[in-house]
Structures are given as C-alpha cells and as structure tokens.
Enzyme design. Structure first.
Site, PDB file in Angstrom:
ATOM      1  N   CYS A   1       0.590 -21.018 -17.169  1.00 27.83           N
ATOM      2  CA  CYS A   1      -1.161 -21.828 -17.872  1.00 27.83           C
ATOM      3  C   CYS A   1      -1.494 -21.919 -19.442  1.00 27.83           C
ATOM      4  O   CYS A   1      -0.189 -20.818 -20.066  1.00 27.83           O
ATOM      5  CB  CYS A   1      -2.618 -21.065 -16.823  1.00 27.83           C
ATOM      6  SG  CYS A   1      -2.694 -20.832 -15.324  1.00 27.83           S
TER       7      CYS A   1
ATOM      8  N   HIS B   1      -7.256 -22.437 -18.986  1.00 24.79           N
ATOM      9  CA  HIS B   1      -8.671 -21.441 -18.535  1.00 24.79           C
ATOM     10  C   HIS B   1      -9.050 -20.606 -19.941  1.00 24.79           C
ATOM     11  O   HIS B   1      -8.120 -20.186 -20.373  1.00 24.79           O
ATOM     12  CB  HIS B   1      -7.807 -21.384 -17.650  1.00 24.79           C
ATOM     13  CG  HIS B   1      -6.868 -19.831 -16.821  1.00 24.79           C
ATOM     14  ND1 HIS B   1      -7.154 -18.611 -17.384  1.00 24.79           N
ATOM     15  CD2 HIS B   1      -6.312 -20.218 -16.497  1.00 24.79           C
ATOM     16  CE1 HIS B   1      -6.246 -18.184 -17.306  1.00 24.79           C
ATOM     17  NE2 HIS B   1      -5.191 -18.530 -17.138  1.00 24.79           N
TER      18      HIS B   1
END
Length: 431
Positions: free
Chosen positions: A347, A329
């Site tokens: 992430c 992301h």
C-alpha cells in the site's frame, strides 16, 4: 408519427469533407471544349441510386432474444419511422442507431411475447414504402452471465473514471463483438471513446483518448438482459446510469523520492512523504484509479497470509486502487519510515494528517500513477484502463475502431503494463 430517434452510438465517427479543387489562375469557369467543330456535351447526370428497402427479423421468427433489434437496410432513401407493438400490449419506445443499421428498444422486450414491427422508409424522390414483420421472443433462460456496472446515477467521479463492466463468467472472445454492440456510452460534451476487453473477458473498460473533461455528463446503458453472451448463456439484466465528471485531481508517487504529489488542474497543490511496499511485497507501478473510499475499515489478512504472518488492523482513510489489495491509507506506525524507506505490504502509507487531507480532496475515479517499484501493474488488477497507451487500448476493442479514433499517444500516457489476466477482488486486504 416519426418514431426514429438517433441517440446511442458505441463510438463517435467524424465525417471529413475534402475541399473543392481550386479553379485555374484567372479562370471563372471551365472553357468550352470543341469536338469536331461542336461543343462537347457535359457529362450526363448519373441516375439516382435505386430505392431498396429491407427489414429484420424475418416474418414469423420465433424464440428470439429479448434484446432483439429491428434491423433496417435502405439504399436510395432513409428510414423515417419505426413502430414496435407488443401483441395485446402497448407500443415499445426506442431509438435508431447512429449508423442506421437497426432500431433499438429502450428496454428489454418481454419473454414469450409476440411483437409486430412496422417500418416506413422514404426514397430520395419522396416515395414512401412500408414493411411489417412479426416475431416472437424466447422464454427466460436459466443459464445467465452475471453483470455489474461500476457507475451509479447522480454521482460525481474523477476525470479518469472508466465505464467499467464486469462479467461472470467472462465473455468468450468470439462473442465479445456481439456483446459490445449492446454496450452504449454517450457524453456531453461529446468525447469519442471505445471499449477494451481484458484477456479473459471478465471486465471491459470504456474511455476516451484522454481524461474526461471536468463537468462532462457520462451516460451508460449496458443493454444485456436476455442477450446472448456465449456458451448458451444470456445477460442477466439491463444496467444504466448517468454520472458527472468533477474537477481534475491527479496523484503521482515516485519511489525514488518516496513522495506523493497531488495536483489540481495540473497544478501542484501538495507533496507528502510515503512508504511503499517492501521488496517482498512491492507496490505496483502503473496508472491506477481510486475505486472505493472508506473513512474507516479493517484490514484482515489472516486468510491470505496465515496465522503466523497475518494481521487484523483498523485502518483510516483507505482508498482502494487495485483488486489485489493495494490502498492509499493512513499508517501512523510507519511515519518514521515515510519518505525514507518502504515497509508496507504494497500500500501507499501516509501519516494520519496527510491521509485525512488527501481523502477530503479525492473522488472515486481520480488517477494515481506510481513509478519506480519492483512490480508492474497487471492488466485488470483494478480499473487499469489508463495503464495502457491509446494505441494499446484500442487493440482491445472487439469491434473496428472508427477512423477518428486512430491511435495516437495521449499526453503524459503511462508506460504499458504488459499482458496478463485480471486479478479478482480478494476477500482480504493488505496494508
């Protein structure tokens, strides 16, 4: 009317025919043999296999599951038609399994109904024999196994898209072979594959030895409505879909260089700096698959991390790759760290521009391989079908694997992740 259609198979089996033995040098045919002054007679032709024919269920069987198939056993001939009729209703359509062991209705039968099956078989000499059986189905069970199929009609997926089936509660090990027989997959062009069950039976993945060919039509029918799934439970419903495999897009992330490389058709298109999970919350190393894409979403970790460490953040261009909350992301707050150090909660952080560009290029089902982090990807923490070598994967099948699917190392196969049980999808995500 010939009612036999051969369509579904759990795994493709390839026939191998040995070449005929070559004749001796200069010999067009075998010379005659003499015994006591006489030419030896040729070996007698073996008698034809006796024609034997049986069907199931047995006559007047009662309380059968609505997944009941018409079993066929034939020697010295073949089944030439199967007709199944609902009492007071119409004819039921269906097709023969490729191995000829049974005829499978195209849809679940109805509860509390009587059915009559008529099967015709023809011997090798052309003689026909007809057998008929009548049976009744059970009432609807109140104890069900919930199922899910992560494949949707008409959609286009990446080359690593496994057929993913979810079960709640998980299917007991002793029942998995019986359930797997009712999970059908076909591909066009044909690409043989098999199923793999995670340890607790809550997920099953279907894949081929290598990634799907771009342009493949992938069809699945998870025919479990009313089918026994163990512990007195029955499948909740039939599920099915036909999807298309798109162009080949793959991603690789190297913690040593902190770069994400994106490839199309195995050719490098772009490299982008990333920041991965910090040592206290490391990213998973292994081969994962993009499971979902959200252009805009919110990460809320208060329930998971508590009021002191939790956070709520708007996120752009999020691509989920594990059930445990790992995403690719945009992270504009870590741009200064990207390519330099790891600061995320697990992430793959990208700049806004790079995350938006990558989001526009990828599909659900595209693979991403992360290497060099402190944590190995847990089996079942996402669609982990490609985090195993083919040799490891086939061991997870509840049914014997055909000879043509004998284990062999896939080119570029990732390292195994080890065992473990799947991680359920959390109610929160991490950044």
């Amino acid at each position: 009317m010939d009612r036999v259609r051969r369509r579904w198979s759990v795994a493709v089996t390839l026939a191998v025919i040995a070449p005929a033995a070559l004749a001796g040098c200069g010999a067009d045919k075998e010379a005659p043999r003499f015994v006591s002054g006489q030419v030896a007679s040729a070996s007698p032709t073996p008698p034809p296999e006796p024609f034997e024919f049986a069907i199931s269920p047995e006559a007047d069987a009662k309380d059968l599951p609505i997944s009941t198939e018409i079993g066929t056993s034939v020697s010295g001939g073949e089944v030439t038609s199967v007709t199944l009729v609902e009492d007071g209703g119409g004819e039921v359509s269906g097709s023969m399994r490729d191995d000829g062991t049974s005829w499978v209705p195209d849809k679940p039968l109805k509860n509390n109904k009587k059915y009559t099956a008529t099967v015709v078989a023809t011997s090798a000499t052309g003689d026909e024999e007809k057998k008929t059986t009548t049976f009744s189905t059970m009432g609807k069970s109140g104890s069900q196994t919930g199922t899910g199929l992560y494949l949707f009609d008409g959609r286009t997926y990446g080359v690593a898209m496994p057929v993913v089936v979810e079960f709640f509660p998980g299917v007991p090990e002793k029942e998995r072979a019986n359930v797997q027989k009712r999970m059908f997959v076909s591909t066009d062009p044909p690409q043989p594959g098999t199923w793999y069950w995670v340890a607790n039976g809550s997920q099953a993945f279907y894949r081929a030895p290598d990634y799907w060919q771009p342009g493949t039509s992938l069809t699945a029918r998870i025919a479990l409505a009313g089918h026994p799934t163990g512990d007195g439970r029955y499948g909740d419903q039939d599920r099915g879909a036909t999807a298309t495999i798109g162009d080949k897009v793959t991603m690789e992330v190297d913690n040593a260089t902190k770069q994400l490389s994106m490839f199309k058709d195995d050719k490098l298109v772009k490299q982008m700096p990333v920041s991965l999970g910090k040592p206290s919350t490391p990213s998973s190393s292994g081969t994962m698959v993009v499971m979902d894409k959200q252009a805009q979403t919110v990460f809320d970790t208060f329930a998971e991390l508590g009021p002191e460490e939790g956070y709520r953040t708007d996120i752009s261009f999020a691509q989920r790759i594990t059930w445990g909350g790992e995403f690719i992301h945009a992270a504009p707050w870590s741009v200064g760290d990207q390519g330099v150090r790891n600061v995320s909660h697990g992430c793959v952080n990208l700049s806004m521009a790079n995350a938006e560009w990558l989001f526009s290029q990828t599909k659900v089902g595209d693979p991403i391989t992360v290497k060099g982090t402190e944590r190995k990807l847990a089996d079942g923490n996402g669609w982990t079908a490609w985090n195993l070598t083919w040799e490891e994967f086939v061991k997870g099948s509840a049914l014997p694997v055909p000879a043509d699917l004998a284990p062999k190392q896939r080119s570029g196969s990732p390292a195994p992740s080890g065992g473990g049980t799947p991680t359920p999808a959390p109610s929160v995500t991490s950044g």
